[in-house]
Each structure stands twice: as structure tokens, then as C-alpha cells.
Design a protein around this motif. Structure first.
Motif, short mmCIF file in Angstrom:
data_model
loop_
_atom_site.label_atom_id
_atom_site.label_comp_id
_atom_site.label_asym_id
_atom_site.label_seq_id
_atom_site.Cartn_x
_atom_site.Cartn_y
_atom_site.Cartn_z
N LEU A 106 0.84 -1.19 0.00
CA LEU A 106 0.00 0.00 0.00
C LEU A 106 0.88 1.25 0.00
CD1 LEU A 106 -2.85 1.20 0.12
CD2 LEU A 106 -2.74 1.03 2.61
N LEU A 107 1.79 1.31 0.98
CA LEU A 107 2.71 2.43 0.98
C LEU A 107 3.93 2.14 1.84
CD1 LEU A 107 2.14 3.94 3.93
CD2 LEU A 107 0.23 4.93 2.71
N ARG A 108 4.98 2.91 1.55
CA ARG A 108 6.23 2.82 2.31
C ARG A 108 6.47 4.17 2.97
NH1 ARG A 108 11.13 1.83 -1.37
NH2 ARG A 108 10.38 3.65 -2.48
N HIS A 109 7.01 4.16 4.16
CA HIS A 109 7.16 5.44 4.86
C HIS A 109 8.18 6.33 4.17
CE1 HIS A 109 10.98 4.41 6.97
NE2 HIS A 109 11.08 5.73 7.11
N ILE A 110 9.19 5.75 3.54
CA ILE A 110 10.23 6.58 2.95
C ILE A 110 9.72 7.28 1.69
CG2 ILE A 110 12.08 5.20 3.90
CD1 ILE A 110 12.49 3.97 1.17
N SER A 111 8.61 6.81 1.13
CA SER A 111 8.08 7.43 -0.07
C SER A 111 7.25 8.65 0.25
CB SER A 111 7.23 6.44 -0.87
OG SER A 111 8.00 5.33 -1.24
#
Lengths: 108, 115
Positions: free
Chosen positions: A47-52
Motif C-alpha cells: 500500500l505504501l512505504r514510509h520513505i516514499s
């Protein structure tokens, strides 16, 4: 040792209400966190990555190192958001340590 | 690329039979992970490989389970003999362990039912 805690196994919200899925972690290294989503009888998808630092399908998550948290949030829940959500912590070069998951149900 | 491909999608077998689950990695990925998912225990890591070498098999339930990676793009998970408590969805996932890490790509899973 690493740990990923998702305290809620089940979470129900009404359509249009805000939703927050909690994730806390414990890790001695520099944390890199992910959220995965699994819709009914489908594969797990990133779903998502924190670094993005991105917003996907209206979801956002901010890494809070002070509280060791990476909660997933959406201001207005939709019925299609009903799914299983897994928080994951990167350990080592390319390993992910998954939490136990939270099943989100959005009530029409 | 068609992604991580698992076969079969569904498997129903009788207790005591041998079951083989298959997984094809994404081209260029060098790490392979086998997971088991059940309602009771959630997502469990069974074993993972890096560059075809098994790195950690501590999650394999018992000797009835074995996994191989005969080449860089293919893996099998075998259960012999199978038991009803092995009924679960088995996922494999692959990743590329160098440079920027984008997480895992999962296959669609194999739903195993042992009767």
C-alpha cells in the motif's frame, strides 16, 4: 529483537468516518516501515512505504520515531477499503517482519 | 512481467497424500519467501531463500515440510504426508535485495484443503 504490534484484530467504522489503523514497532536499527493490504481472497499488495511519503488511495502514514509508531490513516473511509491490513518492518537487507494484521470493515 | 506466479490456485487432497506447491519469482528478484496464512495464526513465515540458498527455515512446522529452490526463478514447497491441520493459504513472495528496497511482491496464493 524486532516486534510489530497491531493491537486491533478487528476494526469497524462507518462509511465517511475517519479511520486509523495502529501499528507500533520495536527495532534496534533504523526503522523502515510498510503497509500492505489484502482484499478478500486476494494477494497481499504493497500500500505504501514510509520513505516514499506518499498518499495511496487516500491513505497516509507517518513514522513517529518518538512513539515508535506508524499508524495508517484515512480521513473518510470508503466501502472498498474493507480489507486486511498488515504493518511490516524491514529487518536486515531485504526482510520484512509482519504484524498480525487488522481486519477493517467499513459499514455502509 | 506477470508478477509472482503460484500454482495451483486451489488444491484439495486427502490426508496422507503428498502436496507440492509451486512458485515462480519475478525475473531479477533474488529473494524468495514462503508464508502460510490461517485465521488462527495469521501470516507465518515458513522459510526464505537468498540467491537460491535457504537462509532461515525456522518457521517450517516440522519435517513433513520441505522447500527447494532448484534455480533462480522457481521454488517448490512440499508437504509429505499432508494432514488436515495443514489446510491454509500458502503465499510465496519475492524481492530484490539490493539498492532501494521496495518490499515484497506476493503471489496469489495456493488455497490448500486437506480432508
Amino acid at each position: 529483537a524486532q516486534r510489530v504490534t497491531q493491537p486491533e484484530k478487528l476494526l469497524s467504522v462507518f462509511k465517511g468516518a475517519p479511520v486509523e489503523l495502529k501499528c507500533n514497532y520495536s527495532y534496534s536499527g533504523s526503522p523502515e516501515l510498510f503497509w500492505y493490504v489484502q482484499y478478500s481472497r486476494q494477494r497481499l499488495q504493497l500500500l505504501l512505504r514510509h520513505i516514499s511519503r506518499e498518499s495511496i488511495k487516500g491513505f497516509t502514514a507517518d513514522l513517529n520515531k518518538g512513539e515508535t509508531s506508524f499508524h495508517l490513516k484515512k480521513p473518510f473511509a470508503q466501502e472498498e477499503d474493507s480489507a486486511m491490513y498488515y504493518c511490516a518492518l524491514k529487518t536486515g537487507a531485504n526482510n520484512l517482519f509482519f504484524g498480525t494484521g487488522t481486519r477493517l470493515t467499513v459499514i455502509p | 512481467d506477470a508478477g509472482v506466479i503460484q500454482s495451483p490456485r486451489h488444491e484439495v487432497t486427502e490426508m496422507g497424500q503428498e502436496v507440492t506447491l509451486r512458485c515462480k519469482l519475478i525475473s531479477g528478484h533474488n529473494s524468495l519467501f514462503w508464508y502460510r496464512q490461517t485465521m488462527m495464526r495469521g501470516l507465518e513465515l515458513l522459510i526464505y531463500f537468498n540467491n537460491n540458498v535457504p537462509i532461515d527455515d525456522s518457521g517450517m512446522p516440522e519435517d513433513r515440510f520441505s522447500a527447494k529452490m532448484p534455480n533462480a526463478s522457481f521454488s517448490t514447497l512440499k508437504i509429505q504426508p499432508s494432514e488436515p491441520r495443514d489446510s491454509a493459504v500458502y503465499f510465496c513472495a519475492s524481492s530484490f535485495g539490493s539498492g532501494d528496497f521496495y518490499g515484497y511482491t506476493f503471489g496469489s496464493g495456493t488455497r490448500l484443503t486437506v480432508v
